[in-house]
Design a protein around this motif. Structure first.
Motif, PDB file in Angstrom:
ATOM      1  N   LYS A 160       2.341   7.460  -0.862  1.00 44.13           N
ATOM      2  CA  LYS A 160       1.531   6.265  -0.591  1.00 44.13           C
ATOM      3  C   LYS A 160       2.323   5.160   0.112  1.00 44.13           C
ATOM      4  O   LYS A 160       1.739   4.262   0.709  1.00 44.13           O
ATOM      5  CB  LYS A 160       0.971   5.709  -1.905  1.00 44.13           C
ATOM      6  N   LEU A 161       3.649   5.228   0.018  1.00 44.25           N
ATOM      7  CA  LEU A 161       4.506   4.126   0.477  1.00 44.25           C
ATOM      8  C   LEU A 161       4.218   3.681   1.912  1.00 44.25           C
ATOM      9  O   LEU A 161       4.026   2.473   2.146  1.00 44.25           O
ATOM     10  CB  LEU A 161       5.978   4.516   0.309  1.00 44.25           C
ATOM     11  N   PRO A 162       4.190   4.573   2.916  1.00 44.81           N
ATOM     12  CA  PRO A 162       3.966   4.095   4.290  1.00 44.81           C
ATOM     13  C   PRO A 162       2.641   3.352   4.458  1.00 44.81           C
ATOM     14  O   PRO A 162       2.578   2.323   5.142  1.00 44.81           O
ATOM     15  CB  PRO A 162       3.999   5.385   5.125  1.00 44.81           C
ATOM     16  N   ALA A 163       1.580   3.856   3.830  1.00 43.68           N
ATOM     17  CA  ALA A 163       0.279   3.206   3.950  1.00 43.68           C
ATOM     18  C   ALA A 163       0.279   1.839   3.279  1.00 43.68           C
ATOM     19  O   ALA A 163      -0.305   0.869   3.793  1.00 43.68           O
ATOM     20  CB  ALA A 163      -0.810   4.095   3.341  1.00 43.68           C
ATOM     21  N   LEU A 164       0.956   1.739   2.144  1.00 40.74           N
ATOM     22  CA  LEU A 164       0.992   0.467   1.426  1.00 40.74           C
ATOM     23  C   LEU A 164       1.860  -0.559   2.153  1.00 40.74           C
ATOM     24  O   LEU A 164       1.543  -1.753   2.165  1.00 40.74           O
ATOM     25  CB  LEU A 164       1.496   0.685   0.000  1.00 40.74           C
ATOM     26  N   VAL A 165       2.945  -0.101   2.764  1.00 35.06           N
ATOM     27  CA  VAL A 165       3.765  -1.009   3.574  1.00 35.06           C
ATOM     28  C   VAL A 165       2.950  -1.531   4.757  1.00 35.06           C
ATOM     29  O   VAL A 165       2.989  -2.724   5.080  1.00 35.06           O
ATOM     30  CB  VAL A 165       5.043  -0.296   4.058  1.00 35.06           C
ATOM     31  N   GLU A 166       2.211  -0.650   5.399  1.00 35.08           N
ATOM     32  CA  GLU A 166       1.368  -1.067   6.524  1.00 35.08           C
ATOM     33  C   GLU A 166       0.336  -2.088   6.072  1.00 35.08           C
ATOM     34  O   GLU A 166       0.068  -3.078   6.775  1.00 35.08           O
ATOM     35  CB  GLU A 166       0.675   0.149   7.134  1.00 35.08           C
ATOM     36  N   LEU A 167      -0.246  -1.872   4.892  1.00 36.75           N
ATOM     37  CA  LEU A 167      -1.201  -2.839   4.347  1.00 36.75           C
ATOM     38  C   LEU A 167      -0.538  -4.201   4.153  1.00 36.75           C
ATOM     39  O   LEU A 167      -1.099  -5.240   4.502  1.00 36.75           O
ATOM     40  CB  LEU A 167      -1.746  -2.305   3.021  1.00 36.75           C
ATOM     41  N   TRP A 168       0.667  -4.200   3.591  1.00 36.22           N
ATOM     42  CA  TRP A 168       1.406  -5.424   3.308  1.00 36.22           C
ATOM     43  C   TRP A 168       1.739  -6.168   4.610  1.00 36.22           C
ATOM     44  O   TRP A 168       1.457  -7.366   4.750  1.00 36.22           O
ATOM     45  CB  TRP A 168       2.685  -5.050   2.549  1.00 36.22           C
ATOM     46  N   VAL A 169       2.298  -5.452   5.570  1.00 34.99           N
ATOM     47  CA  VAL A 169       2.696  -6.083   6.830  1.00 34.99           C
ATOM     48  C   VAL A 169       1.471  -6.569   7.606  1.00 34.99           C
ATOM     49  O   VAL A 169       1.468  -7.673   8.156  1.00 34.99           O
ATOM     50  CB  VAL A 169       3.520  -5.100   7.678  1.00 34.99           C
TER      51      VAL A 169
ATOM     52  N   LEU B 113      -1.596  -3.478  -4.039  1.00 37.12           N
ATOM     53  CA  LEU B 113      -0.408  -2.635  -4.204  1.00 37.12           C
ATOM     54  C   LEU B 113      -0.247  -2.198  -5.668  1.00 37.12           C
ATOM     55  O   LEU B 113       0.106  -1.045  -5.947  1.00 37.12           O
ATOM     56  CB  LEU B 113       0.842  -3.391  -3.749  1.00 37.12           C
ATOM     57  N   ARG B 114      -0.501  -3.129  -6.558  1.00 35.75           N
ATOM     58  CA  ARG B 114      -0.247  -2.844  -7.984  1.00 35.75           C
ATOM     59  C   ARG B 114      -1.192  -1.766  -8.507  1.00 35.75           C
ATOM     60  O   ARG B 114      -0.798  -0.972  -9.379  1.00 35.75           O
ATOM     61  CB  ARG B 114      -0.437  -4.127  -8.805  1.00 35.75           C
ATOM     62  N   HIS B 115      -2.405  -1.724  -7.982  1.00 37.97           N
ATOM     63  CA  HIS B 115      -3.393  -0.790  -8.520  1.00 37.97           C
ATOM     64  C   HIS B 115      -3.673   0.360  -7.565  1.00 37.97           C
ATOM     65  O   HIS B 115      -4.674   1.067  -7.717  1.00 37.97           O
ATOM     66  CB  HIS B 115      -4.689  -1.539  -8.842  1.00 37.97           C
ATOM     67  N   ALA B 116      -2.756   0.586  -6.621  1.00 35.08           N
ATOM     68  CA  ALA B 116      -2.967   1.678  -5.645  1.00 35.08           C
ATOM     69  C   ALA B 116      -2.780   3.038  -6.336  1.00 35.08           C
ATOM     70  O   ALA B 116      -1.971   3.170  -7.228  1.00 35.08           O
ATOM     71  CB  ALA B 116      -1.968   1.523  -4.501  1.00 35.08           C
TER      72      ALA B 116
END
Length: 208
Positions: A162-171, A205-208
């Protein structure tokens, strides 16, 4: 004697050296670029805006190419230094307040020098595309470094996947917040917009 002393301040202004003029020339170029696009930044346009002759501008920069490169380098350095300052090391098990503080800090940087961000942040002009790309790459790399251990601390399932998708969401949320603040709609301040977006990103992010 009285008439000679009266013109002394004007003479000093006329003979302001290139090193002291250079920041003024770049500030003028930035204003023109933000208002009318980089194509409108010419030595003649800058001289006219500053109410000086073209040789005064050419004394600071050899030609338009050098001037544009210097402008982009200065504003890119400001943007990247701002991102580095915002994306500092923090506790692994980050809470909502950490994300809110981070987004507020980012938007305070934007608010302090909005024209620099208008020039580089998401501007489609090819002349600044590389600068925006370097800033975004830095943000993605730093957010990845920060979020990987945080997801593990939170016990997120399939965290690495999930990390790449969540980083993209954050940025992307950061980019959207910057555009919203620069757009001036909704009466947002860096504090209120940072609190809203920071809390939303934390929950996602916390509940992904």
């Amino acid at each position: 004697m009285g008439s000679e002393s009266a013109v002394q301040p004007r003479q000093r202004a006329q003979h302001l050296g290139p090193e002291r003029r250079r920041p003024q020339v770049l500030d003028t170029a930035l204003a023109i670029a933000v208002e009318d696009g980089i194509a409108a930044v010419t030595m003649a346009a800058i001289a006219e805006r500053m109410n000086v002759t073209r040789p005064v501008v050419y004394a600071c920069f050899a030609d338009r190419v050098e001037l544009i490169e210097s402008l982009i380098h200065r504003e890119e350095s400001y943007l990247i230094d701002g991102l580095r300052a915002v994306l500092l090391h923090r506790d692994v098990d980050a809470g909502e307040a950490v994300f809110i503080d981070g987004f507020r800090a980012l938007l305070e940087k934007v608010d302090a020098r909005p024209d620099a961000w208008r020039l580089l942040y998401g501007n489609p002009d090819p002349a600044v595309a590389d600068s925006f790309g370097r800033g975004r790459t830095l943000a993605v790399e730093r957010c990845t470094q920060l979020l990987r251990p945080t997801l593990r601390a939170w016990g997120t399932e399939n965290a690495e996947h999930k990390l790449p998708a969540l980083v993209e969401l954050w940025v992307s949320a950061g980019e959207g917040a910057v555009r919203t603040l620069l757009g001036g709609e909704g009466d947002w301040t860096p504090q209120t917009l940072g609190a809203f977006v920071g809390a939303a990103v934390f929950r996602a992010l916390r509940h992904a």
